[in-house]
Design an enzyme around this catalytic site. Structure first.
Site, short mmCIF file in Angstrom:
data_model
loop_
_atom_site.label_atom_id
_atom_site.label_comp_id
_atom_site.label_asym_id
_atom_site.label_seq_id
_atom_site.Cartn_x
_atom_site.Cartn_y
_atom_site.Cartn_z
N ASP A 10 -18.15 -15.17 0.44
CA ASP A 10 -19.38 -15.58 -0.22
C ASP A 10 -19.70 -14.63 -1.37
OD1 ASP A 10 -22.46 -16.42 -0.27
OD2 ASP A 10 -21.44 -17.78 1.11
N HIS B 137 -27.31 -15.19 -1.63
CA HIS B 137 -26.77 -16.24 -0.77
C HIS B 137 -26.01 -15.66 0.42
CE1 HIS B 137 -24.12 -19.69 0.28
NE2 HIS B 137 -25.08 -20.44 -0.19
N SER C 33 -25.03 -24.99 3.30
CA SER C 33 -24.56 -23.61 3.52
C SER C 33 -25.22 -23.02 4.75
CB SER C 33 -24.88 -22.73 2.31
OG SER C 33 -24.18 -23.13 1.17
#
Length: 500
Positions: free
Chosen positions: A134, A171, A360
């Site tokens: 990620d 994120h 996600s």
């Protein structure tokens, strides 16, 4: 202007024009090069061919017999015809899947998420390594250094000492919290707070990455999974990549299949394309991995009032999400000053938390659930984990399977569910073999093999020449009667009109 002054200026002007011309030439040369992924035949090296073509080899990807390189644009076609080259795929930009972070007023706490997915036992994912490919992780309250391993950085920020390995986007840290976060001061806990989280950074502070970076992250994960201090058994991928139409010609699909076949459960986000989509993102469209859609719990633990999140990508009859998990307004860890934190200030909750929505987040929930399941049933293989999750899921009433697959995961049931009909026998991805090397378009009518044979609706080619189809490239060991028989290859499917 005096003649003397003019004479003094002329050399300077000429020199300046020469420098400008040289700069333009350099820029044109740079623009004329292309970043590619070169996929090789097993046991064959194509690196010398790249160098001979004026290219430069950059990063080796041994798990998929490939490497990244920059090559002159005009060298692409000749390079694809070189012996030992399976495919030359142009590197493409990718982005992390992220929906609006401000969908719910108060947000869905992880305590409610655990109830919604039946995570009511005492398992914590202890002893299970989870790789998170990620945007990296940032050391914030809730991510204990004792269970977080900061791995390599394959992003464009890898050489920046202020940004390398850290999450400037927000994120990766948010998903890390959903998977394995734990903060005694606030009572926050992810699905598997006892798991070992291995951060592999591939995206920059804008959430941007490239196919080559993601492939490098997967390659590193597979090669290092068995290290005792890592013990990686689960891999989380949350990227919104456009698909080439068929997973069998996608290098990303080929890479995740290698991870899967080597014992790593790959969990992917279905995509945030919404109701107009008819296909999942890559690599979720690969039928081997676990593709996760987003469930909207409506802030209640019982599934009776749940619905599919508006942004969750819709699949098709051939490939839909395998399962769904909560993915709307999920409250997890915040990166103060991160790009998402600045873009969605209304999603901040207190000093340490942030509300995020997307497939996600749903994939991260399933990743944590898999870690818990592997702690309790460590003997399960990836195919068996997937079969157990699907068999024990709770379907939402009145919802099309193309939206939810088997339904909402239920760990309470999965812990004791038998792994029946688990073996997956889909055709394996060739990672660009057809599209990159011989220009063939192959459409699978039924992805599941029937008696070891392929079912195809069409087999067409943009070009087919003797130089591209030779005994050295296509042998009996790769194409046998057990795979293709006269009953599947007829004059109506192979005609002169198709090949020209």
């Amino acid at each position: 202007m005096s003649q003397a002054f003019s004479r003094r200026m002329r050399p300077a002007l000429v020199t300046g024009l020469a420098a400008l011309t040289a700069l333009v030439s350099v820029e044109r040369a740079q623009a004329a090069t292309t970043s590619v992924i070169v996929m090789q035949e097993a046991g064959v090296s194509a690196e010398s061919a790249v160098r001979a073509a004026g290219g430069q080899v950059e990063h080796r990807l041994p798990t998929i017999d490939a490497f990244t390189a920059t090559v002159p644009a005009e060298a692409l076609a000749p390079l694809r015809a070189e012996p030992g080259v399976r495919a030359v795929v142009v590197d493409t930009p990718l982005r992390l899947s992220e929906a609006d972070g401000a969908d719910a007023d108060a947000g869905v706490r992880m305590s409610l998420v655990r109830q919604a997915v039946g995570a009511v036992d005492t398992a914590t994912g202890a002893g299970v390594g989870v790789a998170l490919i990620d945007s990296g992780v940032t050391a914030v309250p809730g991510l204990a250094t004792s269970n977080v391993v900061v791995g390599p950085d394959f992003s464009s920020e890898a050489r920046d000492p202020d940004l390398a390995r850290r999450d400037g986007f927000g994120h990766g840290t948010h998903l890390a919290g959903v998977i394995a976060g734990q903060d005694a001061a606030t009572g926050f806990a992810g699905l598997a707070p006892g798991a070992r989280l291995v951060s592999v950074k591939v995206a920059d502070h804008e959430g941007a990455t490239a196919l080559s970076s993601v492939l490098a992250g997967i390659d590193w994960t597979v090669r290092n999974a068995q290290r005792p201090e890592l013990g990686i058994r689960v891999l989380n991928l949350a990227f919104g990549a456009d698909t080439p139409g068929n997973y069998r010609v996608d290098p990303l699909a080929a890479a995740v299949e290698v991870a899967w076949q080597r014992g790593i459960v790959v969990v992917t986000s279905a995509g945030n394309g919404g109701p107009t989509t008819t296909a999942l993102d890559s690599p979720a469209f690969d039928p081997y991995v676990i593709a996760v859609g987003a469930d909207d719990t409506l802030d209640t633990p019982a599934p009776a009032d749940d619905r599919i999140a508006d942004f969750s990508s819709r699949g098709s009859a051939q490939r839909a999400p395998d399962v769904i998990a909560p993915g709307v307004g999920i409250v997890s860890l915040r990166v103060p000053g991160g790009v998402l934190d600045e873009a969605f200030p209304q999603a901040r909750i207190g000093e340490t938390s942030f509300r995020g929505s997307g497939t996600s987040q749903a994939a991260a929930v399933v990743t944590g659930a898999v870690a818990r399941l592997l702690q309790v049933r460590p003997q399960l293989k990836p195919d068996e984990i997937k079969a157990v999750l699907k068999a024990s899921a709770t379907p939402l009433a009145g919802v099309d399977p193309r939206l939810q697959g088997a339904g909402l995961i239920n760990l309470q049931t999965a812990v004791g569910a038998p792994a029946v009909n688990a073996d997956q026998r889909w055709p394996r991805s060739l990672g660009g073999f057809f599209a990159g090397r011989i220009g063939v378009q192959f459409a699978v009518e039924n992805d599941r093999p029937n008696g070891g044979r392929w079912r195809a609706s069409r087999w067409t080619a943009s070009r087919w020449t003797a130089s591209r189809w030779t005994a050295s490239r296509w042998t009996a060991s790769r194409w046998t009667a057990s795979r293709w028989t006269a009953s599947r290859w007829t004059a109506s499917r192979w005609t002169t009109s198709l090949w020209g």
